[in-house]
Design a protein around this motif. Sequence first.
Motif, mmCIF file in Angstrom:
data_model
loop_
_atom_site.group_PDB
_atom_site.id
_atom_site.type_symbol
_atom_site.label_atom_id
_atom_site.label_comp_id
_atom_site.label_asym_id
_atom_site.label_seq_id
_atom_site.Cartn_x
_atom_site.Cartn_y
_atom_site.Cartn_z
ATOM 1 N N PHE A 237 0.883 -1.185 0.053
ATOM 2 C CA PHE A 237 0.115 0.139 0.086
ATOM 3 C C PHE A 237 0.811 1.264 0.099
ATOM 4 O O PHE A 237 1.693 1.621 1.076
ATOM 5 N N TYR A 313 -5.843 7.105 2.401
ATOM 6 C CA TYR A 313 -4.971 6.084 2.476
ATOM 7 C C TYR A 313 -5.434 4.942 3.486
ATOM 8 O O TYR A 313 -5.505 3.767 3.054
ATOM 9 N N ASN A 314 -5.954 5.417 4.744
ATOM 10 C CA ASN A 314 -6.577 4.527 5.640
ATOM 11 C C ASN A 314 -7.574 3.535 5.126
ATOM 12 O O ASN A 314 -7.993 2.515 5.257
ATOM 13 N N ILE A 317 -6.676 1.169 2.621
ATOM 14 C CA ILE A 317 -6.260 -0.163 3.256
ATOM 15 C C ILE A 317 -7.727 -1.021 3.585
ATOM 16 O O ILE A 317 -7.836 -2.190 3.591
ATOM 17 N N VAL A 321 -8.275 -4.747 1.884
ATOM 18 C CA VAL A 321 -7.806 -5.793 2.905
ATOM 19 C C VAL A 321 -8.859 -6.766 3.029
ATOM 20 O O VAL A 321 -8.430 -8.049 3.099
ATOM 21 N N ILE A 330 0.460 -7.453 4.622
ATOM 22 C CA ILE A 330 0.353 -6.005 3.983
ATOM 23 C C ILE A 330 1.434 -4.952 4.528
ATOM 24 O O ILE A 330 1.902 -5.160 5.581
ATOM 25 N N LEU A 332 3.179 -1.530 4.212
ATOM 26 C CA LEU A 332 2.452 0.009 4.306
ATOM 27 C C LEU A 332 3.651 0.847 3.921
ATOM 28 O O LEU A 332 4.779 0.779 4.943
ATOM 29 N N THR A 355 1.062 -7.052 9.400
ATOM 30 C CA THR A 355 1.469 -5.676 9.016
ATOM 31 C C THR A 355 2.827 -5.329 9.201
ATOM 32 O O THR A 355 3.406 -5.539 10.011
#
Length: 407
Positions: A237, A313-314, A317, A321, A330, A332, A355
Amino acid sequence: MKRFGRILLWLILLVGTFAYGKFQGGFVSWFTFYASVLLAAYELLTARHALRNATSERVLSSLKINAGQTLEVDILVEVEGKWPLPWLVLEDTLPTRLLLQSGSNRELHFPGSNRKLRLSYSLPNMPRGKYVLGDTRLVTGDIFGLTKKVIVHKRQDEVTVYPKIIPIPYWHTINKFNIGHTNAQNRMAEDSSNVIGVRDYAQGDRLSRIHWRASARTGSLKTKEFELHVTNDMMFFLNRSEEAYRSGSNQLFELAVTTCASLLKHAVSKKYSVGLTSYGKDRLTIAQSRSFEQYIRIIEHLAIVQADGGDEYNDAILREVNYLQRGSTIVLVTPVLDQPLVQLIGFLEYRKVKTELFFIVGGRQLTDVEVVHMGKLETLGVHTYVVRDENELEEVVRGPISYASNS
């Protein structure tokens, strides 16, 4: 219109000098007229025959290079006509962004009898992006500077400058959630071509694993031991929020793209399944795959991507996801580490989504709040890598958390 005006001026000059010779008489007046006739004929022939049948060819060292490399350009010109050229200017048309990179894309020649000319120049430290090198201009004229003739050879050569790739020999990113949850080729598996030893037979061992030769030699059943290989499914991402990079220079976003591209290259070399989510003015999600064509598609996108997105951006995700394969990791890549992102990562860990965070900070110092956020991520078991410079990326990947805490 300009050419018509020039012809009209020559006609006025010839008529004027002829009238002057006719009415004034004498050597000087007629000499002026005949000199004007010769000069007009020379200018006419120069305009007509100079650069006639001239050809040019552009030769590039490569159409695809990585950022930071040098592009070599050669312009080969051949003048087939016999008309003498007192001077000739060769000029190559470049995009505005590349003009500062060029040493000299314009050069003055005095051909004389030379019918083959060459313009060579370099474009060092090429910035990432796609560029179209345009037309080639040939400009010549007479020895007096009264006439100028321009020939334009139409052409377009597209050069793709991919992100800079930093070799990463080591990145320990095994996903403990991955084992047993993904399809057979993704999970921990035995490589039957790499037998590392034998052991005593244990109840439940498959017959295919029995080492018959060792069993016959020792008189007891022996089982083959295989080397274990683990692969990951990874989704990257990239934060393209314009606001996220506003406080830094363009180099901060370039550092983020370089980091993302380098990690992707490493993952592909390890046969991991990779994908990319990139939200900006254009929204792009490339699903996970192991194919090399997948990597090419991603890297082509990273060659032209810009920090032109909104504050989503959030949300990107959370949205993407839900479509990932179970057991995916993932990754970031972002210059922002705030409370909402920490809460989001905590939520993902709760859902058993591994993550890894690459925090792009460039040359600035971490704030106290960011250090606290990194501490919270450490308690969650999230690997956090602080990336300050592309040349340090290899060392950064070797030491998550500890590197960050010392920053």
